[in-house]
Design an enzyme around this catalytic site. Structure first.
Site, mmCIF file in Angstrom:
data_model
loop_
_atom_site.group_PDB
_atom_site.id
_atom_site.type_symbol
_atom_site.label_atom_id
_atom_site.label_comp_id
_atom_site.label_asym_id
_atom_site.label_seq_id
_atom_site.Cartn_x
_atom_site.Cartn_y
_atom_site.Cartn_z
ATOM 1 C CB SER A 15 -68.066 4.022 -141.055
ATOM 2 O OG SER A 15 -68.740 3.461 -139.959
ATOM 3 C CG ASN A 16 -69.926 -1.116 -139.618
ATOM 4 O OD1 ASN A 16 -69.050 -1.824 -139.121
ATOM 5 N ND2 ASN A 16 -70.684 -0.308 -138.891
ATOM 6 N NE ARG A 90 -86.791 3.127 -144.924
ATOM 7 C CZ ARG A 90 -87.787 4.005 -144.890
ATOM 8 N NH1 ARG A 90 -88.893 3.745 -144.240
ATOM 9 N NH2 ARG A 90 -87.664 5.168 -145.512
ATOM 10 C CB ILE A 91 -88.538 -3.258 -139.432
ATOM 11 C CG1 ILE A 91 -88.163 -2.700 -138.052
ATOM 12 C CG2 ILE A 91 -89.048 -4.688 -139.330
ATOM 13 C CD1 ILE A 91 -89.336 -2.539 -137.114
ATOM 14 C CG LEU A 92 -84.652 -6.027 -143.848
ATOM 15 C CD1 LEU A 92 -83.494 -7.001 -143.671
ATOM 16 C CD2 LEU A 92 -84.759 -5.567 -145.298
ATOM 17 C CG ASN A 106 -78.137 -5.990 -137.890
ATOM 18 O OD1 ASN A 106 -77.794 -5.028 -138.578
ATOM 19 N ND2 ASN A 106 -78.674 -5.842 -136.687
ATOM 20 C CG HIS A 108 -77.512 -3.869 -132.216
ATOM 21 N ND1 HIS A 108 -78.423 -2.930 -132.658
ATOM 22 C CD2 HIS A 108 -77.540 -3.836 -130.867
ATOM 23 C CE1 HIS A 108 -78.978 -2.344 -131.608
ATOM 24 N NE2 HIS A 108 -78.471 -2.874 -130.504
ATOM 25 C CB VAL A 143 -85.903 -5.325 -134.163
ATOM 26 C CG1 VAL A 143 -84.753 -4.322 -134.210
ATOM 27 C CG2 VAL A 143 -86.939 -4.965 -135.197
ATOM 28 C CD GLU A 173 -70.516 -0.722 -134.960
ATOM 29 O OE1 GLU A 173 -71.057 -0.857 -136.065
ATOM 30 O OE2 GLU A 173 -70.888 0.129 -134.130
HETATM 31 C C1 GRF Z 1 -73.331 1.202 -136.753
HETATM 32 O O1 GRF Z 1 -73.090 1.577 -135.420
HETATM 33 C C2 GRF Z 1 -74.027 -0.130 -136.823
HETATM 34 O O2 GRF Z 1 -73.640 -1.012 -135.811
HETATM 35 C C3 GRF Z 1 -75.465 0.251 -136.647
HETATM 36 O O3 GRF Z 1 -75.600 1.464 -137.352
HETATM 37 C C4 GRF Z 1 -74.342 2.114 -137.421
HETATM 38 C C5 GRF Z 1 -74.047 2.324 -138.866
HETATM 39 O O4 GRF Z 1 -72.888 3.071 -139.081
HETATM 40 N N1 GRF Z 1 -76.334 -0.808 -137.078
HETATM 41 P P1 GRF Z 1 -72.232 3.116 -140.520
HETATM 42 O O5 GRF Z 1 -73.312 3.572 -141.491
HETATM 43 O O6 GRF Z 1 -71.734 1.742 -140.858
HETATM 44 O O7 GRF Z 1 -71.121 4.108 -140.421
#
Ligand code: GRF
Length: 220
Positions: A15-16, A90-92, A106, A108, A143, A173
């Site tokens: 969704s982001n 995952r961790i890069l 990133n 979060h 992380v 977000e």
């Molecule tokens: C989001 O809440 C983002 O902040 C986190 O993982 C989620 C991903 O959601 N890192 P989407 O795949 O962007 O819908």
């Protein structure tokens, strides 16, 4: 003027990613998505990229190093200048993070440095905080750590569960990530140590109280 080429790494829903696709659909937005990479072939975000006509690839993850090498090659080929992690779970690889230093961001779903790691919304509810939100930051080896670029705040309501709070955070977000990528693309971010300076940005003027003052003074 040429638009900044963005690479997006995902693992799932996307969704982001969709918020970035929608922002970049406006030709005046200063970035375009050059490639979407997922470590999971079934990630719904890959279909979002396909629908938008954006190059996309699932890259297997037999090991951190192997994924990083293949992702680095795909990113290089796409001409990506900035990489955005958007639900990449995952961790890069450390060398990948070092190679993309200050060009890797990133998002979060907490107000970092509070609640890094998994289930930050659950952590926020368990801590009883009155506000939560989301953070966009430059990625460092540790992380959910790195210089903070931008944050968005939402109130926590007394009857929130993890799903409701996550949804409230997600709506901000989707505003914050495209805005942050714009700031990067416009060359307005300067990193000095742990601090990011933003040229020509104005902080908001209003404080928020939770509970709201009017409710307290009205006696509930
Ligand atoms: C989001 O809440 C983002 O902040 C986190 O993982 C989620 C991903 O959601 N890192 P989407 O795949 O962007 O819908």
């Amino acid at each position: 003027m040429a638009r900044l080429k963005l690479g997006v790494l995902i693992s799932g829903r996307g969704s982001n990613l969709q918020a970035l696709i929608d922002a970049a659909a406006d030709p005046s937005y200063p970035a375009e998505i050059a490639i979407v990479i997922s470590d999971r072939p079934e990630a719904a975000g890959l279909e979002r990229a396909a629908r938008a006509g954006i190059a996309h690839r699932a890259i297997p993850h037999p090991s951190r190093e192997a994924f990083a090498a293949a992702a680095a090659a795909a990113l290089r080929q796409s001409g990506a200048e900035l990489v955005a992690l958007a639900g990449y779970m995952r961790i890069l690889d450390g060398d990948f993070v070092a190679a993309w230093r200050d060009r890797l961001v990133n998002i979060h779903p907490s107000l970092l440095p509070a609640f890094p790691g998994l289930h930050p919304q659950r952590q926020a509810l368990a801590a009883g905080v009155r506000f939560s939100g989301c953070t966009v930051h430059f990625v460092r080896a540790e992380v959910d750590n790195g210089p903070i670029i931008a944050q968005a705040v939402v109130p926590v309501h007394p009857d929130d569960d993890e799903e409701v709070l996550s949804a409230r955070i997600l709506t901000v977000e989707h505003r914050l990530y495209p805005m942050t990528v714009r700031l990067f693309a416009e060359g307005r971010l300067r990193v000095a140590g742990t601090i990011v300076a933003i040229a020509g940005a104005t902080p908001p003027e209003n404080a928020m109280l939770n509970p709201a003052e009017r409710l307290v003074s009205a006696g509930g």
